[in-house]
Structure formats: structure tokens, C-alpha cells
Design a protein around this motif. Structure first.
Motif, mmCIF file in Angstrom:
data_model
loop_
_atom_site.group_PDB
_atom_site.id
_atom_site.type_symbol
_atom_site.label_atom_id
_atom_site.label_comp_id
_atom_site.label_asym_id
_atom_site.label_seq_id
_atom_site.Cartn_x
_atom_site.Cartn_y
_atom_site.Cartn_z
ATOM 1 N N THR A 52 0.836 -1.192 0.000
ATOM 2 C CA THR A 52 0.000 0.000 0.000
ATOM 3 C C THR A 52 0.874 1.246 0.000
ATOM 4 O OG1 THR A 52 -1.920 -1.004 1.075
ATOM 5 C CG2 THR A 52 -1.646 1.362 1.348
ATOM 6 N N VAL A 53 0.580 2.148 -0.910
ATOM 7 C CA VAL A 53 1.286 3.434 -0.945
ATOM 8 C C VAL A 53 0.250 4.547 -0.989
ATOM 9 C CG1 VAL A 53 3.349 2.496 -2.038
ATOM 10 C CG2 VAL A 53 1.520 3.395 -3.471
ATOM 11 N N HIS A 54 0.616 5.703 -0.423
ATOM 12 C CA HIS A 54 -0.329 6.809 -0.306
ATOM 13 C C HIS A 54 -0.039 7.940 -1.292
ATOM 14 C CE1 HIS A 54 -2.299 5.248 3.356
ATOM 15 N NE2 HIS A 54 -1.124 4.676 3.544
ATOM 16 N N ASN A 55 1.056 7.802 -2.030
ATOM 17 C CA ASN A 55 1.362 8.822 -3.035
ATOM 18 C C ASN A 55 2.319 8.244 -4.076
ATOM 19 O OD1 ASN A 55 4.166 9.230 -2.014
ATOM 20 N ND2 ASN A 55 3.098 10.100 -0.241
ATOM 21 N N ALA A 56 2.486 8.982 -5.161
ATOM 22 C CA ALA A 56 3.307 8.512 -6.282
ATOM 23 C C ALA A 56 4.778 8.404 -5.906
ATOM 24 C CB ALA A 56 3.131 9.449 -7.471
ATOM 25 N N LYS A 57 5.234 9.239 -4.983
ATOM 26 C CA LYS A 57 6.635 9.180 -4.550
ATOM 27 C C LYS A 57 6.933 7.845 -3.878
ATOM 28 C CE LYS A 57 10.076 11.627 -1.736
ATOM 29 N NZ LYS A 57 10.318 12.772 -0.803
ATOM 30 N N GLN A 58 6.055 7.375 -3.010
ATOM 31 C CA GLN A 58 6.239 6.082 -2.369
ATOM 32 C C GLN A 58 6.191 4.957 -3.404
ATOM 33 O OE1 GLN A 58 3.155 5.854 0.623
ATOM 34 N NE2 GLN A 58 4.205 7.256 2.021
ATOM 35 N N LEU A 69 1.469 -2.897 -6.357
ATOM 36 C CA LEU A 69 1.145 -1.836 -5.420
ATOM 37 C C LEU A 69 -0.360 -1.647 -5.306
ATOM 38 C CD1 LEU A 69 3.706 0.855 -6.677
ATOM 39 C CD2 LEU A 69 4.065 -0.876 -4.905
ATOM 40 N N SER A 70 -0.798 -1.310 -4.101
ATOM 41 C CA SER A 70 -2.171 -0.875 -3.860
ATOM 42 C C SER A 70 -2.093 0.624 -3.580
ATOM 43 C CB SER A 70 -2.774 -1.622 -2.665
ATOM 44 O OG SER A 70 -4.048 -1.106 -2.343
ATOM 45 N N VAL A 71 -2.521 1.414 -4.538
ATOM 46 C CA VAL A 71 -2.297 2.855 -4.452
ATOM 47 C C VAL A 71 -3.585 3.584 -4.075
ATOM 48 C CG1 VAL A 71 -0.518 2.634 -6.218
ATOM 49 C CG2 VAL A 71 -2.781 3.400 -6.884
ATOM 50 N N HIS A 72 -3.435 4.662 -3.342
ATOM 51 C CA HIS A 72 -4.570 5.521 -3.009
ATOM 52 C C HIS A 72 -4.750 6.555 -4.117
ATOM 53 C CE1 HIS A 72 -5.271 4.776 1.516
ATOM 54 N NE2 HIS A 72 -4.614 3.753 1.017
ATOM 55 N N LYS A 95 -7.847 8.805 -4.835
ATOM 56 C CA LYS A 95 -9.208 9.199 -4.483
ATOM 57 C C LYS A 95 -9.626 10.523 -5.118
ATOM 58 C CE LYS A 95 -8.449 8.543 0.038
ATOM 59 N NZ LYS A 95 -8.753 8.424 1.490
ATOM 60 N N THR A 96 -8.681 11.148 -5.827
ATOM 61 C CA THR A 96 -8.978 12.419 -6.500
ATOM 62 C C THR A 96 -8.303 12.445 -7.866
ATOM 63 O OG1 THR A 96 -7.028 13.563 -5.632
ATOM 64 C CG2 THR A 96 -9.034 13.628 -4.277
ATOM 65 N N LYS A 97 -8.789 13.318 -8.722
ATOM 66 C CA LYS A 97 -8.179 13.474 -10.046
ATOM 67 C C LYS A 97 -6.756 13.999 -9.905
ATOM 68 C CE LYS A 97 -8.265 13.622 -14.598
ATOM 69 N NZ LYS A 97 -7.094 14.414 -14.959
ATOM 70 N N LYS A 98 -6.506 14.828 -8.912
ATOM 71 C CA LYS A 98 -5.153 15.343 -8.680
ATOM 72 C C LYS A 98 -4.183 14.197 -8.384
ATOM 73 C CE LYS A 98 -2.470 18.408 -5.666
ATOM 74 N NZ LYS A 98 -2.514 19.309 -4.477
ATOM 75 N N ALA A 99 -4.603 13.239 -7.549
ATOM 76 C CA ALA A 99 -3.752 12.085 -7.242
ATOM 77 C C ALA A 99 -3.519 11.247 -8.497
ATOM 78 C CB ALA A 99 -4.399 11.240 -6.151
ATOM 79 N N TYR A 100 -4.562 11.063 -9.288
ATOM 80 C CA TYR A 100 -4.431 10.325 -10.548
ATOM 81 C C TYR A 100 -3.371 10.975 -11.440
ATOM 82 C CZ TYR A 100 -5.728 8.617 -15.220
ATOM 83 O OH TYR A 100 -5.708 8.074 -16.478
ATOM 84 N N ASP A 101 -3.434 12.283 -11.564
ATOM 85 C CA ASP A 101 -2.482 13.009 -12.413
ATOM 86 C C ASP A 101 -1.045 12.874 -11.908
ATOM 87 O OD1 ASP A 101 -4.533 13.835 -14.071
ATOM 88 O OD2 ASP A 101 -4.800 15.767 -13.070
ATOM 89 N N TYR A 144 0.237 10.218 -10.470
ATOM 90 C CA TYR A 144 0.726 8.906 -10.904
ATOM 91 C C TYR A 144 1.052 8.904 -12.390
ATOM 92 C CZ TYR A 144 -0.163 6.762 -6.392
ATOM 93 O OH TYR A 144 -0.105 6.439 -5.054
ATOM 94 N N VAL A 145 0.254 9.619 -13.166
ATOM 95 C CA VAL A 145 0.552 9.747 -14.600
ATOM 96 C C VAL A 145 1.894 10.444 -14.789
ATOM 97 C CG1 VAL A 145 -0.170 10.839 -16.755
ATOM 98 C CG2 VAL A 145 -1.877 9.753 -15.278
#
Length: 312
Positions: A181-187, A200-203, A205-211, A213-214
């Protein structure tokens, strides 16, 4: 006169009884992967998926403590599942399974876990969800990962264990059929730099978080995505984006639908989660989820070839 010989004969009769034979043949449902490519194939979204259940902390069943080997085995008697677990550090830096920073709720100990050495906590016993003290001990993270090989997948949540230590333990266990489990793209990037095969199981929950990871170029084939404890307009849009990339999405009912008052209400909610499009449901009550959805499981899915049985 009752002799020792009499007792031995009675024990032999019991050992040969049908009940004892059944116990010896007790089976569990397993997820069987020959390699990490099969693991990733199992967790790839398609239009005809097997509904996957994740046991949150292994599950909450009377007589079986959370984050324990006994609970993992018990849950697998009812259905195939993978497990979200919680590694924390003892005073002498041994990674063990414990959700809370303190001991009172889940053990017969008191105070902070971090104030005890591993040897000291081995004297403690775990409590079941109703607070009853059991004979179960606090397992190490290594024990859980090694036990899971050929049986299931452990999804390691992020508590107080440094990423570097978690990576080292996974390498020592030589088991790539794990999830982190990771809470952000850096992890996420840190772990994949250590081993590009890890899942990985990634969090997200928002479009900002999706972007994020992209932007970090995290490969979609290496993740599942937790989108929240219930559906919202935003995460429904995220679900569509992610599933178009082949990413399975997960809803966690632990803080929401698991809290409903009756089994009937909970069962209805579990069915609706999968009907709503989620690939994975994480629950404190995985056995209830399995019972609720059993009539809605497709007969043939890409996941079926990875499902099996094994003796416990």
C-alpha cells in the motif's frame, strides 16, 4: 479399572473417527501464482471479472484476532481472499503485525507496542473482535509473508515501518506475490525502483492524485487503486479512467457498510458495491461478503484459473 491402555485405545478410536478425518482434510481456498506475471494478470481489470474480496486485517470473526495467522487461515476456509495487514515496529525494530500503536484493544498487554521488545510481546496474547483473550500470538511480518506464499497475497499497509526496511524484508522473504500500500506517487516510485515486479495498492481518491501517478510514469499494470469507502461522483469518474487502463479499483466497506446494523443491510450494500463497478471489496467481514455475493459470481472469468484448493 481404567488403565492407560484403555485411554490409548480411546484416543486411537477418536483419531480414526470421521470427524477427525474431516479435520485432517480441512481445506482452504488459495490464490495460486507461478510467477509475478500471473499475479498481475489476476489483478487486471476486464469486463468479466471474478469479484475479489480483501480481508481487512484478515477479517473480524469471533474467536479469531485481527492481523493473526489463525484468522488468515480461517477466512480462506470460506473463500479465496487476499489480506490487508499492518506492520509496526517493536522497540528492537522487529516488524510485527499490529494495527494500533497501543496494545490494549487487540492484546492483553498495555502501553505502546514500541516500548516492548519482540521477546516481550511474545508473552502477550491477542484478543478477538469481542475482546476475548485467545491463544494467538503477535506474528512477525516475515512470518506472514512466508506463510502466504502459494496461498494468498498480503497487502502491507503503511504504518511506522520505513520503506527501506519493508523493501529489505520482502527481498529476504523471496516472495514477489505481495502487495504494498502506498499513499502517493513518490512512495510508489521508491518501491518500483527497488523491484519493478512488485505490485502496489495505491490511493487514488482524486483526479489530482491520478495526475500525479501519470506524471511519475507509474505503470498501470503494477497497481490496483483504492478509490474510497463509498462511491462519489468524482471517484466514479476515476473508476472509469483507471479501468480503461486495465486497473482494478477497490472500495473499502470497513468504515461504511460494515457498520450497518443488520446482516441483511450489509449484504445488500456489498452486492451494490460490485454492481456499481468495483473490482475489489475490502471488508472487516469478508465471510459475510462472500455469502452475500455468492449468487452473483460469474461461472467463468480470467481469474478462475488462479483459484485453487489446498490442505491447511
Amino acid at each position: 479399572m481404567i488403565t492407560k491402555s484403555f485411554f490409548r485405545k480411546q484416543l486411537l478410536i477418536l483419531a480414526l473417527s470421521p470427524l477427525a478425518a474431516f479435520a485432517q482434510k480441512s481445506e482452504i481456498n488459495v490464490l495460486k501464482f507461478k510467477n509475478v506475471q500471473e499475479l498481475k494478470a489476476f489483478f487486471k481489470h476486464s469486463q468479466n471479472n471474478f469479484p475479489i474480496i480483501s480481508g481487512h486485517r484478515g477479517g473480524m470473526t469471533k474467536g479469531f484476532p485481527e492481523n493473526s495467522m489463525e484468522t488468515f487461515a480461517n477466512t480462506l476456509k470460506y473463500m479465496p481472499s487476499f489480506f490487508e495487514i499492518d506492520p509496526r515496529l517493536t522497540k528492537d525494530s522487529v516488524a510485527v503485525l499490529m494495527h494500533d500503536a497501543t496494545l490494549e484493544r487487540t492484546t492483553n498487554g498495555t502501553g505502546k507496542l514500541s516500548d516492548y521488545t519482540y521477546a516481550e510481546i511474545q508473552k502477550l496474547r491477542l484478543k478477538d473482535p469481542e475482546g476475548n483473550v485467545t491463544d494467538c500470538k503477535i506474528p512477525t511480518l516475515k512470518e506472514a509473508i512466508l506463510w502466504s506464499k502459494g496461498r494468498t497475497v498480503m497487502n502491507l499497509d503503511k504504518k511506522d515501518v520505513p520503506l527501506e526496511m519493508t523493501a529489505r524484508i520482502l527481498k529476504e522473504c523471496n516472495n514477489e506475490a505481495v502487495m504494498l500500500t502506498v499513499h502517493n506517487a513518490k512512495q510508489a516510485k521508491f518501491y518500483l525502483d527497488q523491484n519493478p515486479n512488485w505490485m502496489l495498492s495505491v490511493h487514488i481518491k482524486t483526479k489530482k492524485a491520478y495526475d500525479e501517478y501519470v506524471k511519475a510514469n507509474i505503470p498501470w499494470g503494477s497497481i490496483i487503486a483504492y478509490i474510497g469507502p463509498e462511491y462519489t461522483p468524482e471517484n466514479r469518474e476515476l473508476m472509469k479512467l483507471l479501468q480503461e487502463k486495465g486497473v482494478m479499483v477497490m472500495i473499502s466497506s470497513a468504515p461504511t457498510y460494515d457498520k450497518l446494523a443488520t446482516p441483511q443491510e450489509r449484504a445488500k450494500a456489498y452486492v451494490e458495491v460490485f454492481k456499481g463497478g468495483a473490482d475489489i471489496l475490502e471488508s472487516d467481514l469478508p465471510v459475510e461478503v462472500a455469502e452475500a455475493i455468492k449468487n452473483n459470481v460469474p461461472k467463468n472469468t480470467p481469474q478462475h484459473k488462479y483459484l485453487g484448493k489446498a490442505k491447511l
